[in-house]
Design a protein around this motif. Structure first.
Motif, PDB file in Angstrom:
ATOM      1  N   PRO A  42      -0.306   1.879  18.436  1.00 52.74           N
ATOM      2  CA  PRO A  42      -0.105   3.261  17.579  1.00 52.74           C
ATOM      3  C   PRO A  42       1.361   3.597  17.492  1.00 52.74           C
ATOM      4  O   PRO A  42       2.049   4.131  16.581  1.00 52.74           O
ATOM      5  CB  PRO A  42      -1.240   3.965  17.916  1.00 52.74           C
ATOM      6  N   ASP A  43       1.974   3.579  18.895  1.00 55.28           N
ATOM      7  CA  ASP A  43       3.262   4.084  18.920  1.00 55.28           C
ATOM      8  C   ASP A  43       4.289   3.569  18.111  1.00 55.28           C
ATOM      9  O   ASP A  43       5.136   3.733  17.617  1.00 55.28           O
ATOM     10  CB  ASP A  43       3.594   4.188  20.592  1.00 55.28           C
ATOM     11  N   TYR A  44       4.057   1.988  18.360  1.00 55.25           N
ATOM     12  CA  TYR A  44       5.136   1.120  17.498  1.00 55.25           C
ATOM     13  C   TYR A  44       5.018   1.245  15.984  1.00 55.25           C
ATOM     14  O   TYR A  44       5.791   1.253  14.965  1.00 55.25           O
ATOM     15  CB  TYR A  44       5.135  -0.222  17.938  1.00 55.25           C
ATOM     16  N   ALA A  46       3.977   3.727  14.320  1.00 59.30           N
ATOM     17  CA  ALA A  46       4.528   4.853  13.817  1.00 59.30           C
ATOM     18  C   ALA A  46       5.947   4.431  13.475  1.00 59.30           C
ATOM     19  O   ALA A  46       6.504   5.163  12.420  1.00 59.30           O
ATOM     20  CB  ALA A  46       4.334   5.993  14.709  1.00 59.30           C
ATOM     21  N   PRO A  49       5.361   0.348  10.407  1.00 59.07           N
ATOM     22  CA  PRO A  49       3.938   0.018  10.049  1.00 59.07           C
ATOM     23  C   PRO A  49       3.645  -1.439   9.721  1.00 59.07           C
ATOM     24  O   PRO A  49       2.474  -1.781   9.536  1.00 59.07           O
ATOM     25  CB  PRO A  49       3.933   0.916   8.695  1.00 59.07           C
TER      26      PRO A  49
END
Length: 207
Positions: A42-44, A46, A49
């Motif tokens: 999820p962090d990357y 963001a 995508p």
């Protein structure tokens, strides 16, 4: 703001990493663990995508896609002459070469491990894998005979296209292709390895 560059071992991001090292610009390298799927965290996601590398975080926003990144990096340090920015035709030739690596050579290589992007059946994946060596050989035969001027991609002037070609040529052995059947490319790869920026980028990739 210090730029932050996301990359992964064995990926096309090496080309932009080399370009950044050639400029001497200050940036923060961030290596993702691709095997562990960190590019899909999820962090990357963001940040990018697409769930792929490279990604460059700048004070104006986030950039992805190697051809765009290479030109952007070259423009950040025009004094390094990493792209023929003042010659419209030469610049278009640079873009043409980089586009071929992106749209054709990289795609031919990707069929070895990324068949699920194009098909669902294991038999289809096997067919794709069986075609990789032949397709990549055909691509590099064209580069050697028609596209590579020498001693660098565009002739006497080293450019970001050389960082890109070096990166893609590094996949040849894994694709079942002997680089030595392309003498000009083999010589080019050896000269690239002698460049300090290339050595530093490769060391960062493998750290």
């Amino acid at each position: 703001m210090t730029m932050k560059f996301y990359f992964g071992r064995g990926t096309v991001a090496l080309a932009s990493l080399i370009a950044l090292e050639e400029t001497g610009i200050t940036y923060e390298p961030v290596r993702l663990d691709m095997a562990a799927g960190q590019q899909r965290s999820p962090d990357y996601l963001a940040i990018n995508p697409k769930g792929r590398v490279p990604a460059l975080v700048t004070d104006q926003g986030i950039l992805t896609e190697t051809p765009a990144l290479l030109v952007y990096i070259a423009q950040l340090a025009p004094e390094k002459k990493l792209a023929p920015l003042d010659d419209a035709f030469a610049f278009a030739r640079l873009q043409s070469f980089n586009s071929y690596l992106c749209s054709t050579v990289h795609v031919a290589h990707a069929h070895k491990l990324r068949g699920s992007r194009w098909a669902d059946q294991e038999s289809s994946f096997e067919d794709m894998r069986n075609r990789v060596a032949g397709n990549v050989t055909e691509c590099f035969s064209l580069i050697e005979s028609e596209m590579f001027i020498g001693p660098w991609v565009l002739g006497d002037q080293y450019s970001v296209a050389d960082a890109y070609l070096f990166t893609v040529a590094g996949w040849l052995a894994g694709d079942g292709v002997d680089v030595n059947q392309f003498p000009a490319i083999a010589d080019f790869v050896a000269r690239m390895r002698a460049r300090p920026a290339v050595a530093k980028a490769v060391a960062l990739e493998n750290a």
